[in-house]
Scaffold this active site. Structure first.
Site, PDB file in Angstrom:
ATOM      1  N   HIS A  69      -5.009  -7.258  -1.152  1.00  0.00           N
ATOM      2  CA  HIS A  69      -3.834  -8.073  -1.476  1.00  0.00           C
ATOM      3  C   HIS A  69      -2.868  -8.138  -0.297  1.00  0.00           C
ATOM      4  O   HIS A  69      -2.965  -7.356   0.644  1.00  0.00           O
ATOM      5  CB  HIS A  69      -3.095  -7.510  -2.698  1.00  0.00           C
ATOM      6  N   LYS A 128       2.722  -6.750  -2.317  1.00  0.00           N
ATOM      7  CA  LYS A 128       2.358  -6.394  -3.695  1.00  0.00           C
ATOM      8  C   LYS A 128       2.906  -5.010  -4.018  1.00  0.00           C
ATOM      9  O   LYS A 128       2.722  -4.071  -3.248  1.00  0.00           O
ATOM     10  CB  LYS A 128       0.835  -6.432  -3.868  1.00  0.00           C
TER      11      LYS A 128
END
Ligand code: NAD
Length: 243
Positions: free
Chosen positions: A133, A137
């Protein structure tokens, strides 16, 4: 024509939902609301069939109760519901039609990845998960990776390497008995690979989300399906598969 209201339309997901609804010939965007608007009054005055909610966890339950107690159906993408809140909502909208969909993940490829991983683990139980990610995040590992591990473990997937030495940290964190590795790097949005190992062979199942439009086919599907499915549905997978 399905009359739609988007709540949280100024946000990243809400504004994408506005564009997605406007593209569909059987959907009509009749209203849009955000922080400070009277959601209950607007649902009534606009006579909407379905409310789409992408707001924030702190107001998710309050908004969803307003929708559940109205005549409109709901497609809720906002995250952060407790199990007790889901139970309460199930009671509030038992038999209600149109119904209410709460979906933590609207990405059809992510839902397919979980489904296909469960099938694979029945034949190749040794498995590890890598999720990648963007660096902003907040949580690690991702909710989707943990959910994938839970579903695979229910279907007998397991870690291959024995644990219990000081090297364990490099082998990933165990979730439901399955090693999960998190990568956070610029350039990535949301990606996951599930790797199965077997005698002389391996199988990798990978899903990539390149931008927020990846959620929109799922949102549009949800809007159509709540019109014909009464009560609370938790998870888009129930609208994708018959089992
Ligand atoms: P965002 O911060 O960009 O947008 C949130 C919007 O909600 C803002 O416009 C804000 O003003 C508005 N808002 C805040 N409180 C409100 C209230 N009480 N009433 C009405 N509007 C209010 O956030 P985002 O990236 O669009 O994400 C929104 C939510 O969707 C988050 O919970 C996120 O985790 C979730 N999400 C879910 C999925 C999924 O597939 N289910 C995918 C991505 C994000």
């Amino acid at each position: 024509m399905i009359r739609v209201l988007i709540n949280g339309y100024k946000g990243k997901m809400g504004s994408e939902s506005v564009l997605a609804v406007e593209k569909e010939s059987d959907l009509e965007l009749v209203d849009r609301t955000d922080q400070g608007d009277d959601l209950k009054a607007r649902i009534e005055s606009s006579k909407v069939d379905v409310v789409v909610d992408f707001t924030e966890p702190s107001c998710a339950m309050n908004n969803t109760k307003i929708i559940a107690e109205s005549n409109a159906g709901g497609v809720i993408g906002t995250t952060g519901f407790q199990q007790s809140e889901l139970d309460e909502l199930r009671n509030v909208c038992a038999n209600k039609s149109p119904g209410l969909l709460i979906a933590p993940n609207f990405s059809i490829s992510a839902i397919l990845l979980m489904k296909l991983s469960v099938i694979a683990s029945q034949h190749m139980p040794d498995v590890e998960i890598i999720e990648l990610h963007h660096p902003k995040k907040k949580d690690a590992p991702s909710g989707t990776a943990v959910k994938t591990a839970e579903l695979i473990s229910e279907s007998q997937g397991k870690a291959t390497v024995p644990r219990g030495t000081s090297d364990d940290r490099a082998l990933g964190e165990l979730h439901f008995g399955i090693p999960v590795h998190s990568v956070r790097l610029p350039g990535f949005l949301a990606h996951q690979e599930v790797i199965f190992g077997g005698e002389g062979q391996s199988l990798s199942i990978r899903q990539d989300s390149y931008n927020r439009t990846c959620f929109m086919p799922g949102v549009v599907l949800g809007i159509r399906k709540v019109m014909e499915n009464p009560g609370l549905t938790y998870g888009l997978e129930h609208f994708l598969f018959n089992d």
